[in-house]
Design an enzyme around this catalytic site. Structure first.
Site, PDB file in Angstrom:
ATOM      1  N   HIS A   1       3.857  20.020  31.845  1.00 43.32           N
ATOM      2  CA  HIS A   1       5.131  20.392  32.310  1.00 43.32           C
ATOM      3  C   HIS A   1       4.784  20.594  34.224  1.00 43.32           C
ATOM      4  CE1 HIS A   1       3.358  24.542  33.253  1.00 43.32           C
ATOM      5  NE2 HIS A   1       3.412  24.801  31.933  1.00 43.32           N
TER       6      HIS A   1
ATOM      7  N   CYS B   1      -0.988  25.576  29.157  1.00 39.31           N
ATOM      8  CA  CYS B   1      -0.452  24.211  29.084  1.00 39.31           C
ATOM      9  C   CYS B   1      -1.181  23.627  30.122  1.00 39.31           C
ATOM     10  CB  CYS B   1       0.913  24.377  29.550  1.00 39.31           C
ATOM     11  SG  CYS B   1       2.094  24.978  28.221  1.00 39.31           S
TER      12      CYS B   1
END
Length: 351
Positions: free
Chosen positions: A151, A159
């Protein structure tokens, strides 16, 4: 702007599904703007053309934690995949090694398949796509976790954060590949570039057996320039097995199989060369110490900016309203990675 209604419909479905994911790196539903429709930069399109690629040719992605880099490869007119661009990663969390449980802050390592319904054009972190962790092998081992993403922004709780500008390009490359008919793209998330030097330096890690298995998959791609066919059995991945992959069941004993002969020859030659180099390195140098927990890493270009301008200024340049996660840990540089200079990637603009 784009006449690709079927792909945009898939992305709309993905947005609806992604809004339900409230764990991992997803906070909720983002804005309703057209950020997911941004065209690819003219410079990048020109680079594709020079490399014999079109915007809609299939893509393949590799992620390297230690170096804090993400590579996008694209199929060219030869039918093989060539490196299109390397993006510096702004933040990842945890340590080198696989993710095994919800909340451990580990970014995953393994082989993942991203389909259109895993794309999130309304991410709280600008744009994102879900890796699909846990995959079949990870589920068979009882690993837990959800919404593990690539992201934007510069914050991570498991992440891979690429900055808003970086993820916008990566998202657009995936969007165009889906529009061209690619059903899914493979992501190889690796602890480091799987070189004999890195393998030798980290040979004392308890993850070494797992990393050797990951290196097999990396070797298949390096030798053939084709994303390998992935299967899983027992506690490992299997690559480019001849015949029907459905006979492989993650967690079950491996059936008898052979690797496609043409591929096996190329991979064996590469592996033999790497093993000779690995043996020479291990006899000449000591292993790197196992590091105490420091919570992830950051590409050297961003770390330099963080040190010089502080987290608030860096945030305003690369992450919008999202704060940089653990800037104190990011400054520690636990892995000493140098990576590529920002001018080689073109994905950050300092004004």
């Amino acid at each position: 702007m784009f006449q690709r209604s079927s792909t945009l419909a898939k992305l709309a479905v993905a947005a609806g599904l992604s809004a339900l994911l409230l764990a991992g790196c997803v906070l909720g539903e983002g804005g309703g703007d057209a950020r997911h429709l941004q065209p690819l930069p003219a410079k990048l399109v020109s680079q594709m053309s020079a490399k014999g690629m079109t915007q809609t040719d299939p893509i393949f992605i590799r992620i390297f934690k230690k170096e804090s880099e993400l590579e996008v490869w694209k199929r060219d007119r030869s039918g093989r995949f060539s490196l299109l661009k390397t993006y510096p990663m702004c933040r990842w969390s945890g340590q080198l090694g696989p993710k095994t449980r919800e909340g451990d802050r580990q970014a995953p390592e393994g082989f993942y398949t991203v389909t259109a319904d895993l794309m999130n054009p309304r991410s709280e972190f600008y744009l994102s796509f879900n890796l699909g962790y846990p995959n079949a092998l990870e589920r068979s081992q009882g690993f837990t976790g959800s919404a593990l993403m690539v992201h934007g922004a510069c914050t991570s709780a498991g992440c891979f954060a690429m900055t808003d500008d970086g993820v916008a390009e990566i998202f657009a490359l995936a969007r165009e590949a889906f529009a061209g008919g690619q059903k899914s793209f493979q992501v190889q998330a690796l602890p480091f570039r799987m070189t004999p030097e890195n393998m030798a330096a980290h040979r004392s890690s308890p993850n070494m057996a797992f990393w050797r298995n990951l290196k097999e998959g990396s070797d298949h791609f390096e030798a053939t320039r084709q994303p390998p066919k992935i299967a899983a059995c027992e506690r490992r991945y299997v690559f480019d097995a001849a015949g029907d992959s459905s006979r492989f069941i993650a967690g079950a004993p491996c059936p008898a199989f052979e690797v496609e002969p043409a591929i096996q020859s190329l991979v064996s030659e590469r592996r033999a060369n790497d093993e000779r180099r690995f043996s020479a390195l291990t006899s000449a140098s000591s292993a790197s110490p196992i590091l105490a927990y420091a919570d992830g890493g950051m590409h050297s270009s961003f770390r330099k900016m963080l040190k010089e301008m502080g987290p608030e200024r860096l945030q305003s340049l690369v992450a919008g309203r999202v704060e940089i996660s653990r800037p104190d840990a990011a400054l520690l540089d636990p892995y000493g990675a140098t990576g590529s200079p920002p001018e080689a990637t073109g994905s950050i603009n300092v004004r």
